[in-house]
Design a protein around this motif. Sequence first.
Motif, PDB file in Angstrom:
ATOM      1  N   ALA A  94       0.877  -1.101   0.000  1.00  7.34           N
ATOM      2  CA  ALA A  94       0.059  -0.017  -0.072  1.00  7.34           C
ATOM      3  C   ALA A  94       0.838   1.314  -0.092  1.00  7.34           C
ATOM      4  O   ALA A  94       0.403   2.343  -0.851  1.00  7.34           O
ATOM      5  N   GLN A  95       2.019   1.318   0.826  1.00  7.14           N
ATOM      6  CA  GLN A  95       2.998   2.591   0.831  1.00  7.14           C
ATOM      7  C   GLN A  95       3.388   2.608  -0.626  1.00  7.14           C
ATOM      8  O   GLN A  95       3.857   3.763  -0.966  1.00  7.14           O
ATOM      9  N   ARG A  96       3.883   1.444  -1.117  1.00  3.47           N
ATOM     10  CA  ARG A  96       4.534   1.612  -2.442  1.00  3.47           C
ATOM     11  C   ARG A  96       3.750   2.077  -3.796  1.00  3.47           C
ATOM     12  O   ARG A  96       3.917   3.034  -4.422  1.00  3.47           O
ATOM     13  N   GLU A  97       2.411   1.724  -3.454  1.00  2.00           N
ATOM     14  CA  GLU A  97       1.351   2.258  -4.255  1.00  2.00           C
ATOM     15  C   GLU A  97       1.222   3.827  -4.134  1.00  2.00           C
ATOM     16  O   GLU A  97       1.014   4.459  -5.119  1.00  2.00           O
ATOM     17  N   LEU A  98       1.068   4.101  -2.885  1.00  2.00           N
ATOM     18  CA  LEU A  98       0.942   5.573  -2.505  1.00  2.00           C
ATOM     19  C   LEU A  98       2.289   6.435  -3.002  1.00  2.00           C
ATOM     20  O   LEU A  98       2.026   7.372  -3.610  1.00  2.00           O
ATOM     21  N   ALA A  99       3.340   5.678  -2.866  1.00  2.00           N
ATOM     22  CA  ALA A  99       4.613   6.481  -3.273  1.00  2.00           C
ATOM     23  C   ALA A  99       4.587   6.496  -4.754  1.00  2.00           C
ATOM     24  O   ALA A  99       4.967   7.541  -5.850  1.00  2.00           O
ATOM     25  N   ASP A 100       4.128   5.516  -5.531  1.00  2.00           N
ATOM     26  CA  ASP A 100       4.172   5.501  -6.935  1.00  2.00           C
ATOM     27  C   ASP A 100       2.989   6.602  -7.473  1.00  2.00           C
ATOM     28  O   ASP A 100       3.223   7.292  -8.504  1.00  2.00           O
ATOM     29  N   LYS A 101       1.842   6.649  -6.756  1.00  2.00           N
ATOM     30  CA  LYS A 101       1.002   7.622  -7.373  1.00  2.00           C
ATOM     31  C   LYS A 101       1.440   9.057  -7.094  1.00  2.00           C
ATOM     32  O   LYS A 101       1.301   9.702  -7.793  1.00  2.00           O
ATOM     33  N   ALA A 102       2.224   9.245  -5.811  1.00  2.00           N
ATOM     34  CA  ALA A 102       2.703  10.509  -5.723  1.00  2.00           C
ATOM     35  C   ALA A 102       3.668  10.775  -6.571  1.00  2.00           C
ATOM     36  O   ALA A 102       3.932  11.966  -6.981  1.00  2.00           O
ATOM     37  N   GLU A 103       4.612   9.837  -7.099  1.00  2.00           N
ATOM     38  CA  GLU A 103       5.519  10.014  -8.171  1.00  2.00           C
ATOM     39  C   GLU A 103       4.882  10.471  -9.569  1.00  2.00           C
ATOM     40  O   GLU A 103       5.226  11.302 -10.233  1.00  2.00           O
ATOM     41  N   ALA A 104       4.017   9.884  -9.859  1.00  2.00           N
ATOM     42  CA  ALA A 104       3.252  10.094 -11.084  1.00  2.00           C
ATOM     43  C   ALA A 104       2.606  11.556 -10.850  1.00  2.00           C
ATOM     44  O   ALA A 104       2.499  12.222 -11.994  1.00  2.00           O
ATOM     45  N   SER A 105       2.024  11.725  -9.706  1.00  2.00           N
ATOM     46  CA  SER A 105       1.585  13.220  -9.720  1.00  2.00           C
ATOM     47  C   SER A 105       2.534  14.111  -9.821  1.00  2.00           C
ATOM     48  O   SER A 105       2.436  14.894 -10.650  1.00  2.00           O
ATOM     49  N   ARG A 106       3.988  14.036  -9.306  1.00  2.00           N
ATOM     50  CA  ARG A 106       4.827  15.001  -9.371  1.00  2.00           C
ATOM     51  C   ARG A 106       5.287  14.948 -10.914  1.00  2.00           C
ATOM     52  O   ARG A 106       5.733  16.048 -11.356  1.00  2.00           O
ATOM     53  N   PHE A 107       5.247  13.976 -11.818  1.00  2.00           N
ATOM     54  CA  PHE A 107       5.638  13.856 -13.078  1.00  2.00           C
ATOM     55  C   PHE A 107       4.622  14.681 -13.678  1.00  2.00           C
ATOM     56  O   PHE A 107       4.700  15.433 -14.628  1.00  2.00           O
ATOM     57  N   THR A 108       3.246  14.490 -13.533  1.00  2.00           N
ATOM     58  CA  THR A 108       2.182  15.391 -14.074  1.00  2.00           C
ATOM     59  C   THR A 108       2.323  16.785 -13.641  1.00  2.00           C
ATOM     60  O   THR A 108       2.503  17.592 -14.672  1.00  2.00           O
ATOM     61  N   GLU A 109       2.418  17.086 -12.537  1.00  2.00           N
ATOM     62  CA  GLU A 109       2.915  18.377 -12.266  1.00  2.00           C
ATOM     63  C   GLU A 109       4.111  19.023 -13.081  1.00  2.00           C
ATOM     64  O   GLU A 109       4.062  20.130 -13.668  1.00  2.00           O
ATOM     65  N   LEU A 110       5.125  18.144 -12.965  1.00  2.00           N
ATOM     66  CA  LEU A 110       6.228  18.556 -13.721  1.00  2.00           C
ATOM     67  C   LEU A 110       6.086  18.915 -15.279  1.00  2.00           C
ATOM     68  O   LEU A 110       6.643  19.851 -15.910  1.00  2.00           O
ATOM     69  N   ARG A 111       5.440  18.040 -15.922  1.00  2.00           N
ATOM     70  CA  ARG A 111       4.900  17.911 -17.107  1.00  2.00           C
ATOM     71  C   ARG A 111       4.192  19.285 -17.412  1.00  2.00           C
ATOM     72  O   ARG A 111       4.283  19.946 -18.352  1.00  2.00           O
ATOM     73  N   SER A 112       3.196  19.751 -16.570  1.00  2.00           N
ATOM     74  CA  SER A 112       2.272  20.883 -16.776  1.00  2.00           C
ATOM     75  C   SER A 112       3.147  22.152 -16.701  1.00  2.00           C
ATOM     76  O   SER A 112       3.081  22.924 -17.301  1.00  2.00           O
ATOM     77  N   PHE A 113       4.377  22.071 -15.717  1.00  2.00           N
ATOM     78  CA  PHE A 113       4.920  23.151 -15.585  1.00  2.00           C
ATOM     79  C   PHE A 113       5.925  23.397 -16.489  1.00  2.00           C
ATOM     80  O   PHE A 113       5.829  24.414 -17.024  1.00  2.00           O
ATOM     81  N   LEU A 114       6.239  22.341 -17.280  1.00  2.00           N
ATOM     82  CA  LEU A 114       7.410  22.403 -18.484  1.00  2.00           C
ATOM     83  C   LEU A 114       6.335  22.810 -19.650  1.00  2.00           C
ATOM     84  O   LEU A 114       6.934  23.580 -20.370  1.00  2.00           O
ATOM     85  N   ASP A 115       5.077  22.515 -19.810  1.00  3.65           N
ATOM     86  CA  ASP A 115       4.412  22.915 -21.102  1.00  3.65           C
ATOM     87  C   ASP A 115       3.964  24.353 -20.994  1.00  3.65           C
ATOM     88  O   ASP A 115       4.339  25.147 -21.960  1.00  3.65           O
ATOM     89  N   VAL A 116       3.789  24.970 -19.561  1.00  2.00           N
ATOM     90  CA  VAL A 116       3.939  26.122 -19.391  1.00  2.00           C
ATOM     91  C   VAL A 116       4.702  26.917 -19.701  1.00  2.00           C
ATOM     92  O   VAL A 116       4.854  28.273 -20.481  1.00  2.00           O
ATOM     93  N   GLN A 117       6.153  26.519 -19.240  1.00  2.00           N
ATOM     94  CA  GLN A 117       7.416  27.177 -19.585  1.00  2.00           C
ATOM     95  C   GLN A 117       7.660  27.313 -21.092  1.00  2.00           C
ATOM     96  O   GLN A 117       8.224  28.157 -21.622  1.00  2.00           O
ATOM     97  N   HIS A 118       7.284  25.953 -21.718  1.00  2.00           N
ATOM     98  CA  HIS A 118       7.569  26.012 -23.364  1.00  2.00           C
ATOM     99  C   HIS A 118       6.610  26.909 -23.919  1.00  2.00           C
ATOM    100  O   HIS A 118       7.054  27.508 -24.934  1.00  2.00           O
TER     101      HIS A 118
END
Length: 164
Positions: free
Chosen positions: A82-106
């Motif tokens: 369960a903790q690993r799944e939470l960490a994977d979801k958090a990491e995916a969320s961070r990647f999504t946020e990073l992608r949106s940030f990079l899209d805005v910067q682009h």
Amino acid sequence: MNLRTLILLLIMVAIAALAVLNWPLLATPTTMSLGLTTVQAPLGLIMLALTALMAAMFLAYVLGLHGSVLLEARRHAKEMTAQRELADKAEASRFTELRSFLDVQHSAMLARMDALEARMSNRLKESDNSTAAYVGQLEDQLQRQGGSGSGGVQELRIEPGLRP
């Protein structure tokens, strides 16, 4: 096989060997005191039975302890999953946020590049116009000098009023 298991096995073999070798002595009935009364029974067999009962109790205790450890390990593994799944979801969320940030910067970078391109184009047009104006002014001066009939080379002047 670890050392504890080997020692326990040797003790059990020693008890069994002593019981087999001394069976007539163990089976001999004697008078035993039970506190309130006395009974006629084979003391050796009673002691052997109590030793076997104690071994069975220890075995039950060890099996119960082993079972509880296995259950705890299973619960712990589920929690870790369960903790690993939470960490994977958090990491995916961070990647999504990073992608949106990079899209805005682009998109901001593209907008800045478009603005720079527009300014460069305007500057280039102004430079072309200035160069065309200077060339036109030089042609006018050459025509005026050519029409006056003087045969020498004369000084050409560029008027500063035509610069942008």
